[in-house]
Motif scaffolding. Structure first.
Motif, PDB file in Angstrom:
ATOM      1  N   GLN A 201     108.459 -79.931 -75.928  1.00 56.79           N
ATOM      2  CA  GLN A 201     107.536 -79.650 -74.838  1.00 56.79           C
ATOM      3  C   GLN A 201     106.141 -79.456 -75.426  1.00 56.79           C
ATOM      4  O   GLN A 201     105.914 -78.559 -76.235  1.00 56.79           O
ATOM      5  CB  GLN A 201     107.945 -78.401 -74.064  1.00 56.79           C
ATOM      6  CG  GLN A 201     109.188 -78.571 -73.214  1.00 56.79           C
ATOM      7  CD  GLN A 201     109.448 -77.355 -72.354  1.00 56.79           C
ATOM      8  OE1 GLN A 201     108.713 -76.373 -72.396  1.00 56.79           O
ATOM      9  NE2 GLN A 201     110.506 -77.406 -71.565  1.00 56.79           N
ATOM     10  N   ALA A 202     105.208 -80.292 -75.037  1.00 55.10           N
ATOM     11  CA  ALA A 202     103.825 -80.200 -75.510  1.00 55.10           C
ATOM     12  C   ALA A 202     102.957 -81.019 -74.567  1.00 55.10           C
ATOM     13  O   ALA A 202     103.403 -82.022 -74.006  1.00 55.10           O
ATOM     14  CB  ALA A 202     103.692 -80.706 -76.940  1.00 55.10           C
ATOM     15  N   SER A 203     101.710 -80.606 -74.398  1.00 59.61           N
ATOM     16  CA  SER A 203     100.830 -81.272 -73.443  1.00 59.61           C
ATOM     17  C   SER A 203     100.069 -82.419 -74.090  1.00 59.61           C
ATOM     18  O   SER A 203      99.550 -82.275 -75.196  1.00 59.61           O
ATOM     19  CB  SER A 203      99.834 -80.259 -72.863  1.00 59.61           C
ATOM     20  OG  SER A 203     100.510 -79.259 -72.137  1.00 59.61           O
ATOM     21  N   HIS A 204     100.037 -83.523 -73.396  1.00 60.04           N
ATOM     22  CA  HIS A 204      99.149 -84.647 -73.705  1.00 60.04           C
ATOM     23  C   HIS A 204      99.348 -85.201 -75.105  1.00 60.04           C
ATOM     24  O   HIS A 204      98.388 -85.390 -75.848  1.00 60.04           O
ATOM     25  CB  HIS A 204      97.694 -84.228 -73.508  1.00 60.04           C
ATOM     26  CG  HIS A 204      97.402 -83.749 -72.126  1.00 60.04           C
ATOM     27  ND1 HIS A 204      97.349 -84.594 -71.041  1.00 60.04           N
ATOM     28  CD2 HIS A 204      97.168 -82.498 -71.653  1.00 60.04           C
ATOM     29  CE1 HIS A 204      97.074 -83.888 -69.963  1.00 60.04           C
ATOM     30  NE2 HIS A 204      96.967 -82.630 -70.298  1.00 60.04           N
ATOM     31  N   LEU A 205     100.584 -85.463 -75.487  1.00 55.40           N
ATOM     32  CA  LEU A 205     100.817 -86.197 -76.717  1.00 55.40           C
ATOM     33  C   LEU A 205     100.343 -87.634 -76.526  1.00 55.40           C
ATOM     34  O   LEU A 205     100.460 -88.190 -75.443  1.00 55.40           O
ATOM     35  CB  LEU A 205     102.294 -86.174 -77.088  1.00 55.40           C
ATOM     36  CG  LEU A 205     102.901 -84.795 -77.379  1.00 55.40           C
ATOM     37  CD1 LEU A 205     104.396 -84.922 -77.625  1.00 55.40           C
ATOM     38  CD2 LEU A 205     102.221 -84.148 -78.570  1.00 55.40           C
ATOM     39  N   GLY A 206      99.825 -88.246 -77.585  1.00 51.62           N
ATOM     40  CA  GLY A 206      99.301 -89.590 -77.413  1.00 51.62           C
ATOM     41  C   GLY A 206      99.621 -90.537 -78.541  1.00 51.62           C
ATOM     42  O   GLY A 206      99.239 -91.696 -78.504  1.00 51.62           O
ATOM     43  N   ALA A 207     100.287 -90.072 -79.580  1.00 55.20           N
ATOM     44  CA  ALA A 207     100.627 -90.928 -80.715  1.00 55.20           C
ATOM     45  C   ALA A 207     102.030 -90.587 -81.168  1.00 55.20           C
ATOM     46  O   ALA A 207     102.419 -89.415 -81.185  1.00 55.20           O
ATOM     47  CB  ALA A 207      99.635 -90.722 -81.862  1.00 55.20           C
ATOM     48  N   VAL A 208     102.814 -91.610 -81.533  1.00 59.93           N
ATOM     49  CA  VAL A 208     104.181 -91.365 -81.993  1.00 59.93           C
ATOM     50  C   VAL A 208     104.528 -92.436 -83.034  1.00 59.93           C
ATOM     51  O   VAL A 208     104.112 -93.590 -82.920  1.00 59.93           O
ATOM     52  CB  VAL A 208     105.183 -91.378 -80.815  1.00 59.93           C
ATOM     53  CG1 VAL A 208     105.184 -92.729 -80.107  1.00 59.93           C
ATOM     54  CG2 VAL A 208     106.575 -91.011 -81.282  1.00 59.93           C
ATOM     55  N   LEU A 209     105.249 -92.017 -84.072  1.00 57.51           N
ATOM     56  CA  LEU A 209     105.657 -92.934 -85.131  1.00 57.51           C
ATOM     57  C   LEU A 209     106.996 -92.476 -85.681  1.00 57.51           C
ATOM     58  O   LEU A 209     107.203 -91.282 -85.929  1.00 57.51           O
ATOM     59  CB  LEU A 209     104.623 -92.951 -86.266  1.00 57.51           C
ATOM     60  CG  LEU A 209     105.028 -93.726 -87.520  1.00 57.51           C
ATOM     61  CD1 LEU A 209     104.917 -95.226 -87.268  1.00 57.51           C
ATOM     62  CD2 LEU A 209     104.163 -93.334 -88.714  1.00 57.51           C
ATOM     63  N   VAL A 210     107.919 -93.425 -85.878  1.00 55.56           N
ATOM     64  CA  VAL A 210     109.174 -93.172 -86.577  1.00 55.56           C
ATOM     65  C   VAL A 210     109.082 -93.897 -87.910  1.00 55.56           C
ATOM     66  O   VAL A 210     108.980 -95.124 -87.952  1.00 55.56           O
ATOM     67  CB  VAL A 210     110.393 -93.658 -85.777  1.00 55.56           C
ATOM     68  CG1 VAL A 210     111.671 -93.305 -86.529  1.00 55.56           C
ATOM     69  CG2 VAL A 210     110.407 -93.029 -84.393  1.00 55.56           C
ATOM     70  N   SER A 211     109.097 -93.150 -89.002  1.00 53.56           N
ATOM     71  CA  SER A 211     108.903 -93.750 -90.319  1.00 53.56           C
ATOM     72  C   SER A 211     110.169 -94.438 -90.791  1.00 53.56           C
ATOM     73  O   SER A 211     111.252 -94.281 -90.221  1.00 53.56           O
ATOM     74  CB  SER A 211     108.489 -92.676 -91.329  1.00 53.56           C
ATOM     75  OG  SER A 211     109.617 -91.903 -91.711  1.00 53.56           O
TER      76      SER A 211
END
Length: 755
Positions: free
Chosen positions: A298-308
């Motif tokens: 739960q977090a507000s306004h995430l905008g980047a995601v990466l799975v290494s």
């Protein structure tokens, strides 16, 4: 809290002075400048190097899954980097720019090459780049030709590693393009901002719309097994869709939970068959084995995601402090920081506390002089208008408070534990240029209660509040009796002194000339002659005691109230007007001037000038690193200590590590007694449900709120101690005490909501 900081500072200074720790007066560097707090985008190459683009458009990389980060040697500010792409098999790294086309570096920013994507250079500018994808030996990018009307959205291709000059225009797209997808190395897809998904079967020569996705914004498109998958959103809802590898026959596979409030970005973990999606309310994943959605964070306004490649999940965004990370085998995401120094655009010192803000982050960083660690608060917690990314434009130190203004907001700050929104789009004047509140330059009188504000350089009035922003009176503006005269709004072109308004005015009635207007109430204006030779530039300011000063070219003047004449200050800054100056006054009214050249590497008068009691001036050069001067700016003085910060300058030496310098007989790193010099680290801070307190020896702790009520206490062992928090959002104080000693260290702990 202000009393505590100032009292501790005075006690510490007394201890030093009485202990004989005086040193030769010189410049020192203050440790631990504010760290990068926001991550805008991630990318990874085939060697497992992970790259991050921070909110202030700097680039960092890690080779150990985010345990340690390093900064690129440089990222040219004029590139205006908006996105990043790491090449697969080499260490080549691409920056997607807003003004310089595509740029790349093969040596982590030590040198850059850019291709403006225009066959003939246009005023040194390049095309804005929307997206880039590497697919085998094919490099694809989307750019916008802003030099034609209507704008053209163009597809480029390089088969030569993205080398400058190797990008060939393939086609002009029929819709405003946002993202490229090459899921199988053959079919090419382009998502458009108007809700279209376009497909090409001839290597981008032509495109046809995928009618099923008309009106849906495609966030991600990838191949898994024999099927294609699309994550698309429409309004507040998003869903995962499936089709065969031909890209035909799309159907809805699963709808995201309504609580996600639509998706922003996604990355597919092929090894574990999970799709990670950042959304307005947190991080989610779709598990293909169960065909079910799971809420991960739960977090507000995430905008980047990466799975290494090593199955580490990263998530970040502009509105959060640090980034979230979950390594393989871990059950949950924890918060981390890139934690490398950057330079702030705005810096101020108020009542023993440093404040730093800038034009890219939405954070206000702070630290007390007598502390050794910076902390940050998210400005989104304090402002009404939250539609756009917050950035700050103006900062002003007033008696007892700090004023911070930016897009949509004006804040009054007292010791960080009292931040009040005093202005927004609904209760304060809005800029005639922008249509919203945009405080760029702020001035106050000696009491801090009367405020003046300018929101753009070409406005012809000055906003005025007589009661500390509670209400705004009729703005100050040229009136009858001032034909051909207009205000010259800008930094240090207006002020208040001894109950009067002062403003520099441009007179066009008889050719352009500069004049000084003053008024008791703003309804009528008189004029004061400026020093002989004053041309079209000047800077106006007061010393806090109601005396008026003017700086022009290389000279300072002070207005004598009894005669109305300007008295030049006996300060020699040379004869070359290509200089910049900052000034400040201490509590005794003594003046300090910081001068740096603009057109040369050296200048005999560059550095700090301190006015002596007899009116003479003492000169100290800038700090040195090697054989170069470190140019400084943003001068401020407190308790006899002069503070300034490094400044990026093409004409001077700038250390790789930006920071704050101070000039004093006292080394601030030794201000606290030896018994207080315990290394204490608290992270994450701000925290949500838990924080870690790392100490070098055993201690006891007490957690209190701002009212002084004790909420918890206990013991800490040497090393890392995890504290679980069940507290409402707010600011708390953690008092750490060394057993069998009177030594106590107090740290602020900020708790934010998980929602």
């Amino acid at each position: 809290m202000r009393f505590f900081c100032c009292t501790l500072l005075r006690i510490s200074l007394f201890v030093l002075l009485s202990s004989g720790l005086m040193q030769a007066q010189t410049w020192h560097k203050l440790a631990d400048y504010p760290a990068v707090n926001t991550v805008k985008a991630f990318s990874q190459n085939a060697q497992g190097v992970i790259f991050a683009l921070s909110g202030d458009r700097k680039v960092f990389y890690t080779e150990d899954e985010g345990d340690h980060w390093q900064a690129f040697s440089s990222v040219p500010a004029f590139y205006n980097v908006t996105g990043i792409e790491a090449e697969g098999s080499t260490q080549r790294f691409f920056a997607l720019t807003e003004t310089q086309g595509i740029a790349y570096t093969d040596d982590f920013g030590l040198s850059w090459v850019n291709d403006n994507l225009i066959t003939s250079q246009v005023s040194g500018l390049g095309l804005p780049v929307e997206d880039m994808v590497v697919s085998g030996s094919d490099y694809w990018l989307l750019a916008v030709n802003v030099f034609v009307l209507p704008f053209e959205y163009q597809l480029y291709r390089s088969v030569n590693g993205g080398q400058a000059g190797s990008w060939n225009l393939v086609s002009v797209l029929p819709a405003p393009a946002m993202r490229i997808f090459v899921p199988d190395g053959e079919l090419l897809y382009v998502a458009a901002s108007n809700g279209q998904l376009l497909r090409s079967e001839d290597e981008g020569q032509s495109f046809v719309p995928v009618s099923f996705f008309q009106g849906k914004e495609v966030v991600s498109l990838f191949l898994h097994g024999q099927n294609l998958y699309v994550l698309a959103r429409q309004g507040e809802m998003a869903g995962l869709y499936i089709a065969d590898s031909s890209g035909d026959g799309w159907t809805l596979l699963s709808e995201m939970p309504a609580t996600a409030n639509a998706s922003l970005a996604a990355d597919f973990d092929e090894q574990n068959e999970r799709l990670y999606v950042s959304a307005e309310s947190g991080l989610y994943r779709f598990v293909f084995s169960t065909l079910a959605w799971e809420e991960v964070l739960q977090a507000s306004h995430l905008g980047a995601v990466l799975v290494s490649a090593n199955e580490t999940v990263f998530s970040g965004g502009l509105r959060m402090n640090g980034f979230f990370r979950k390594k393989a085998g871990e059950s949950s995401l924890t918060q981390g920081e890139i934690n490398l120094p950057v330079e702030s655009d705005l810096l101020a010192l108020q009542d023993g506390v440093f404040y730093a803000a800038d034009r890219e982050h939405n954070f206000l960083s702070f630290r007390a002089i007598d502390e050794d660690q910076w902390q940050s608060v998210n400005l989104y917690d304090y402002i009404t208008e939250q539609e756009d990314v917050v950035f700050s434009m103006g900062m002003h130190v007033a008696p007892g408070k700090l004023l911070l203004g930016g897009k949509h907001f004006l804040l009054s700050i007292q010791d960080v534990d009292e931040i009040t929104e005093v202005g927004n789009d609904f209760n304060a004047p809005v800029s005639s240029n922008f249509g919203f509140l945009f405080p760029r330059f702020i001035e106050t009188d000696e009491t801090g209660e009367q405020w003046l504000m300018v929101q753009s350089l070409n406005q012809q009035h000055i906003d005025y509040s007589p009661d500390g922003g509670m209400s705004w009176a009729t703005p100050l503006q040229p009136v009858t009796g001032m034909p051909g005269k207009v205000f010259l709004p800008g930094e240090n072109t207006f002020c208040m002194a001894s109950g009067h308004f002062y403003a520099l005015v441009m007179d066009f009635s008889a050719g352009a000339s500069l004049e000084l207007a003053h008024s008791a109430d703003g309804s009528s204006w008189d004029f004061i002659a400026l020093p002989a030779g004053t041309t079209l530039e000047g800077r106006l300011f007061t010393d806090g005691a109601g005396r008026l000063y003017l700086f022009h070219e290389t000279s300072f003047y002070r207005l004598q109230t009894n005669t109305g004449l300007w008295e030049p200050l006996d300060l020699d800054l040379g004869s070359d007007p290509a200089i910049d100056v900052d000034w400040a006054f201490d509590q005794q009214g003594r003046m300090y001037v910081l001068m740096r050249p603009l057109a040369s590497l050296t200048h005999p008068q560059a550095g700090l000038h301190i006015q002596q009691p007899d009116g003479s001036w003492e000169h100290w050069p800038f700090p040195q690193e090697g054989n170069h001067s470190i140019f400084l700016k943003d001068l401020t003085v407190q308790n006899g200590i002069v503070f300034a910060r490094t400044t990026p300058s093409s004409s001077g030496y700038v250390p790789m590590e930006a920071g704050i310098y101070y000039f004093s007989d006292i080394v601030l790193s030794e201000v606290t007694p030896v018994s207080l010099e315990q290394k204490i680290h608290i992270y994450p801070n701000p925290a949500v449900t838990q924080t870690t307190v790392e100490v070098s020896r055993s201690m006891t702790y007490t957690l209190s709120n701002t009212a002084g009520c004790k909420l918890a206490s206990g013991h800490l062992q040497a090393g890392k101690n995890e504290l679980h928090l069940n507290l409402p959002a707010g600011i708390y104080f953690l008092a750490l005490k060394v057993p069998d000693s009177s030594t106590t260290v107090v740290r602020r702990l900020v708790v934010v909501s998980a929602h």
